[in-house]
Design a protein around this motif. Structure first.
Motif, PDB file in Angstrom:
ATOM      1  N   ALA A 259       0.742  -1.293  -0.002  1.00 56.21           N
ATOM      2  CA  ALA A 259       0.068  -0.053   0.189  1.00 56.21           C
ATOM      3  C   ALA A 259       0.730   1.265   0.109  1.00 56.21           C
ATOM      4  O   ALA A 259       0.343   2.262  -0.727  1.00 56.21           O
ATOM      5  CB  ALA A 259      -1.012   0.040   1.264  1.00 56.21           C
ATOM      6  N   ALA A 260       1.881   1.093   0.649  1.00 55.58           N
ATOM      7  CA  ALA A 260       2.837   2.440   0.867  1.00 55.58           C
ATOM      8  C   ALA A 260       3.935   2.391  -0.598  1.00 55.58           C
ATOM      9  O   ALA A 260       4.961   3.233  -0.359  1.00 55.58           O
ATOM     10  CB  ALA A 260       3.691   2.373   2.011  1.00 55.58           C
ATOM     11  N   GLY A 261       3.868   1.639  -1.329  1.00 48.84           N
ATOM     12  CA  GLY A 261       4.679   1.460  -2.373  1.00 48.84           C
ATOM     13  C   GLY A 261       6.092   0.920  -2.108  1.00 48.84           C
ATOM     14  O   GLY A 261       7.200   1.277  -2.698  1.00 48.84           O
ATOM     15  N   ARG A 262       6.500   0.305  -1.007  1.00 49.45           N
ATOM     16  CA  ARG A 262       7.644  -0.052  -0.484  1.00 49.45           C
ATOM     17  C   ARG A 262       8.008  -1.516  -1.039  1.00 49.45           C
ATOM     18  O   ARG A 262       9.099  -1.823  -0.521  1.00 49.45           O
ATOM     19  CB  ARG A 262       7.733   0.245   1.130  1.00 49.45           C
ATOM     20  CG  ARG A 262       7.760   1.589   1.484  1.00 49.45           C
ATOM     21  CD  ARG A 262       7.583   1.563   2.873  1.00 49.45           C
ATOM     22  NE  ARG A 262       8.787   1.102   3.630  1.00 49.45           N
ATOM     23  CZ  ARG A 262       8.880   1.044   4.960  1.00 49.45           C
ATOM     24  NH1 ARG A 262       7.557   1.156   5.792  1.00 49.45           N
ATOM     25  NH2 ARG A 262       9.777   0.340   5.297  1.00 49.45           N
ATOM     26  N   MET A 263       7.226  -2.030  -1.883  1.00 51.11           N
ATOM     27  CA  MET A 263       7.413  -3.526  -2.143  1.00 51.11           C
ATOM     28  C   MET A 263       6.917  -3.658  -3.583  1.00 51.11           C
ATOM     29  O   MET A 263       5.946  -3.151  -3.936  1.00 51.11           O
ATOM     30  CB  MET A 263       6.769  -4.407  -1.302  1.00 51.11           C
ATOM     31  CG  MET A 263       6.566  -5.693  -1.764  1.00 51.11           C
ATOM     32  SD  MET A 263       5.605  -7.029  -0.657  1.00 51.11           S
ATOM     33  CE  MET A 263       5.919  -8.421  -1.165  1.00 51.11           C
ATOM     34  N   ALA A 264       7.622  -4.208  -4.302  1.00 48.51           N
ATOM     35  CA  ALA A 264       7.339  -4.597  -5.919  1.00 48.51           C
ATOM     36  C   ALA A 264       6.107  -5.318  -5.881  1.00 48.51           C
ATOM     37  O   ALA A 264       5.872  -6.236  -4.991  1.00 48.51           O
ATOM     38  CB  ALA A 264       8.469  -5.236  -6.401  1.00 48.51           C
ATOM     39  N   ASN A 265       5.377  -5.087  -7.018  1.00 55.28           N
ATOM     40  CA  ASN A 265       4.212  -5.771  -6.853  1.00 55.28           C
ATOM     41  C   ASN A 265       4.210  -7.306  -7.652  1.00 55.28           C
ATOM     42  O   ASN A 265       4.062  -7.510  -8.661  1.00 55.28           O
ATOM     43  CB  ASN A 265       3.203  -5.056  -8.115  1.00 55.28           C
ATOM     44  CG  ASN A 265       1.849  -5.757  -7.913  1.00 55.28           C
ATOM     45  OD1 ASN A 265       1.392  -6.131  -6.981  1.00 55.28           O
ATOM     46  ND2 ASN A 265       0.850  -5.372  -8.904  1.00 55.28           N
ATOM     47  N   VAL A 266       4.915  -7.961  -7.024  1.00 54.30           N
ATOM     48  CA  VAL A 266       5.289  -9.685  -7.260  1.00 54.30           C
ATOM     49  C   VAL A 266       4.224 -10.441  -6.694  1.00 54.30           C
ATOM     50  O   VAL A 266       3.403 -10.328  -5.668  1.00 54.30           O
ATOM     51  CB  VAL A 266       6.538  -9.980  -6.648  1.00 54.30           C
ATOM     52  CG1 VAL A 266       7.645  -8.902  -7.310  1.00 54.30           C
ATOM     53  CG2 VAL A 266       6.618  -9.864  -5.292  1.00 54.30           C
ATOM     54  N   PRO A 267       4.131 -11.567  -7.190  1.00 53.55           N
ATOM     55  CA  PRO A 267       3.139 -12.593  -6.658  1.00 53.55           C
ATOM     56  C   PRO A 267       3.602 -12.977  -5.257  1.00 53.55           C
ATOM     57  O   PRO A 267       4.642 -13.195  -4.996  1.00 53.55           O
ATOM     58  CB  PRO A 267       3.218 -13.725  -7.608  1.00 53.55           C
ATOM     59  CG  PRO A 267       3.651 -13.330  -9.017  1.00 53.55           C
ATOM     60  CD  PRO A 267       4.674 -12.196  -8.487  1.00 53.55           C
ATOM     61  N   VAL A 268       2.456 -13.233  -4.469  1.00 56.77           N
ATOM     62  CA  VAL A 268       2.835 -13.678  -2.962  1.00 56.77           C
ATOM     63  C   VAL A 268       1.789 -14.716  -2.799  1.00 56.77           C
ATOM     64  O   VAL A 268       0.450 -14.653  -3.009  1.00 56.77           O
ATOM     65  CB  VAL A 268       2.352 -12.444  -2.038  1.00 56.77           C
ATOM     66  CG1 VAL A 268       2.759 -13.088  -0.597  1.00 56.77           C
ATOM     67  CG2 VAL A 268       3.421 -11.429  -2.214  1.00 56.77           C
ATOM     68  N   PHE A 269       2.314 -15.913  -2.413  1.00 55.93           N
ATOM     69  CA  PHE A 269       1.466 -17.117  -2.235  1.00 55.93           C
ATOM     70  C   PHE A 269       1.328 -17.686  -0.857  1.00 55.93           C
ATOM     71  O   PHE A 269       2.568 -17.762  -0.093  1.00 55.93           O
ATOM     72  CB  PHE A 269       2.179 -18.332  -3.041  1.00 55.93           C
ATOM     73  CG  PHE A 269       1.891 -17.880  -4.593  1.00 55.93           C
ATOM     74  CD1 PHE A 269       0.775 -18.163  -5.275  1.00 55.93           C
ATOM     75  CD2 PHE A 269       3.151 -17.559  -5.311  1.00 55.93           C
ATOM     76  CE1 PHE A 269       0.741 -17.864  -6.422  1.00 55.93           C
ATOM     77  CE2 PHE A 269       3.236 -17.497  -6.616  1.00 55.93           C
ATOM     78  CZ  PHE A 269       1.849 -17.666  -7.231  1.00 55.93           C
ATOM     79  N   LEU A 270       0.657 -17.569  -0.262  1.00 53.87           N
ATOM     80  CA  LEU A 270       0.314 -18.422   0.983  1.00 53.87           C
ATOM     81  C   LEU A 270       0.056 -19.664   0.899  1.00 53.87           C
ATOM     82  O   LEU A 270      -1.235 -20.021   0.805  1.00 53.87           O
ATOM     83  CB  LEU A 270      -0.757 -17.666   1.946  1.00 53.87           C
ATOM     84  CG  LEU A 270      -0.930 -18.065   3.477  1.00 53.87           C
ATOM     85  CD1 LEU A 270       0.270 -17.949   4.184  1.00 53.87           C
ATOM     86  CD2 LEU A 270      -2.383 -17.455   4.222  1.00 53.87           C
ATOM     87  N   ASP A 271       0.961 -20.602   1.134  1.00 51.06           N
ATOM     88  CA  ASP A 271       0.705 -21.921   0.429  1.00 51.06           C
ATOM     89  C   ASP A 271       0.506 -22.972   1.896  1.00 51.06           C
ATOM     90  O   ASP A 271       1.491 -23.623   2.321  1.00 51.06           O
ATOM     91  CB  ASP A 271       1.886 -22.617  -0.257  1.00 51.06           C
ATOM     92  CG  ASP A 271       1.708 -23.927  -0.793  1.00 51.06           C
ATOM     93  OD1 ASP A 271       0.792 -24.495  -0.562  1.00 51.06           O
ATOM     94  OD2 ASP A 271       2.724 -24.633  -1.404  1.00 51.06           O
ATOM     95  N   SER A 272      -0.656 -22.493   2.483  1.00 48.88           N
ATOM     96  CA  SER A 272      -0.840 -23.414   3.729  1.00 48.88           C
ATOM     97  C   SER A 272      -2.520 -23.187   4.057  1.00 48.88           C
ATOM     98  O   SER A 272      -2.800 -22.413   4.311  1.00 48.88           O
ATOM     99  CB  SER A 272      -0.248 -22.447   4.970  1.00 48.88           C
ATOM    100  OG  SER A 272      -0.839 -23.031   6.160  1.00 48.88           O
TER     101      SER A 272
END
Length: 482
Positions: A259-272
């Protein structure tokens, strides 16, 4: 009264305490041993107690090292009540079913691929065993006394740490015996601060971080740096993660970073699947945590939720940059093991350790810089970077534990330091003795101690005023489970 340390003594796992008092036999916590092989083998050794003589089990919280032995207990014939908070009950329904399913799957995998010395490999317990255990759960509200008999009662106080986590305070034979459970941090981004104790004649306190202080680094900044450096290499960040508590904290920070633009918009997977289900519970326990409805929505949408085995396998064929969050937190089993097997050999990737790593676990080996780790009977080369992010811990460090203990105005007659590796437990003992001058000791596995009680007429009256013995805490709602 007698107290026997059936677990969490000389180790940080396997929390089990047997209290014999007022004509009752009560088991406080019923956890799995994790870590080194000699500890894990204790899970297969019959409990040195006739389960038919147990009157009650009281759980502090739903992490497997505190509740994961329940299906074994019920398979051994236990049919009495298992008291816990409502949050712990809801989490146990997820945790125990998932743990049983994983045990069945891992036994089947070992049999298919010949990875076990046993023929056939068997699960410690089955889904059927877990379902039988869940039928015994008896949910209680926080800070509401429950009478066990004329001379004994207990209540559960908020301990922070994870949803439903509690300290157990027993009034037995005119004495107060308190079990801290796992104490959370006062400034946790999600959970409310742990409620202090007003009194304890005998105290059992955890020492997971009894020899350490958490860094003052901003967890979001630490994660942002790990993500940025890994993504610059085109790599993948693999986060072995406890499904309860830690996974939700990481998703909370990821939502904020994006939300703050401090992280690249890459895929994030919660594999659980377990962590996915746990994340959805926060809306049912709004009084226990600090998260607003808007933040809860952001947490639940911060990652792609991976439920099926086929969806999990598909991740293994993807390339970075991306983030994969998967259980278990110490890499002892679950889907994260397959991701480590696939991604640890690549120097572009990062393995981010975000919680306590017990001795003998793959997580501890990674934290120590092991050049290879054993997975499914073979050694896997570790070329990926390993980042240790201690600021994300959900356990109080020793200074925070001392602050929590400071609320007790009168010294306990005896204080027992448990649930820590030997060095951590002994360090916590020294901190308590030097700070408060309390009588403090570190029990050993299977040790039994006698705890003098009070006259029966006092014991009979000890439960009447339980609800009025706590100091007010402005950070706690009157009844977090209501």
């Amino acid at each position: 009264m007698k107290l026997t340390f059936l677990g969490a003594a000389e180790t940080v796992t396997g929390s089990r305490y047997l209290l014999e008092a007022a004509g009752l036999r009560i088991l406080i916590d019923c956890g799995l041993f994790q870590g080194t092989k000699n500890l894990r083998l204790r899970n297969w050794t019959p409990l040195p107690v006739d389960v038919g003589t147990l009157d009650a089990v009281i759980l502090t919280h739903a992490h497997l090292d505190h509740c994961g032995y329940l299906p074994v207990l019920t398979r051994m014939g236990y049919r009495g009540p298992v008291y816990c908070t409502r949050g712990t009950r809801d989490l146990c329904e997820i945790m125990l079913r998932d743990s049983a399913r994983l045990q069945e799957e891992e036994a089947a995998y070992a049999n298919r691929h010949g990875h076990s010395k046993h023929r056939p490999a068997l699960p410690l317990y089955t889904v059927e065993d877990a379902e039988r255990a869940l039928e015994l759960l008896n949910a209680r509200d926080f800070d509401v006394p429950k009478q066990l008999n004329e001379h004994a009662c207990f209540r559960l106080l908020p301990a922070g740490h994870i949803l439903g986590a509690a300290s157990v305070v027993l009034h037995v034979e005119g004495k107060v015996i308190a079990f801290s459970g796992d104490i959370g941090r006062p400034d946790d981004p999600i959970m409310r601060r742990p409620m202090p104790l007003a009194h304890a004649d005998y105290l059992v306190v955890e020492s997971t971080y009894g020899d350490r202080l958490h860094g003052k680094t901003d967890p979001a900044a630490e994660l942002a740096e790990v993500f940025a450096s890994t993504f610059r290499r085109g790599g993948i960040v693999v986060i072995p993660c406890f499904a309860v508590g830690r996974a939700q904290s990481i998703l909370h920070y990821i939502a904020q970073l994006k939300a703050a633009g401090r992280m690249a918009n890459v895929p994030v997977f919660l594999d659980s699947p377990m962590a996915t289900s746990v994340t959805q519970l926060y809306g049912r326990h709004v009084g226990e945590h600090r998260v607003s409805s808007t933040e809860a929505h952001a947490i639940s949408h911060a990652a792609q939720m991976v439920r099926t085995v086929d969806e999990s396998k598909a991740i293994l064929g993807r390339h970075g940059p991306m983030v994969v969050i998967a259980g278990s937190g110490m890499a002892t089993g679950g889907r994260v093991v397959h991701h480590l097997k696939a991604f640890a050999p690549d120097y572009r990737n990062t393995i981010a350790l975000v919680g306590y790593q017990a001795a003998g676990t793959r997580g501890a080996a990674l934290a120590a810089g092991a050049p290879e780790i054993k997975i499914h009977g073979e050694y896997v080369r570790v070329r990926a970077s390993v980042a240790n992010l201690s600021s994300l811990s959900a356990h109080a460090d020793y200074a925070e534990l001392l602050s929590w203990l400071r609320s007790i105005p009168e010294p306990p007659q005896r204080t027992f330091v448990t649930h820590g590796e030997p060095a951590a437990a002994d360090a916590m003992r020294r901190h308590i003795e030097e700070t408060f001058h309390w009588r403090c000791e570190v029990p050993i596995y299977l040790q039994t101690v006698e705890l003098p009680g009070t006259a029966d007429e006092l014991a009979a009256n000890s439960c009447a005023d339980v609800a009025h013995s706590m100091p007010a805490d402005p950070d706690q709602p009157a009844n977090p489970s209501a």
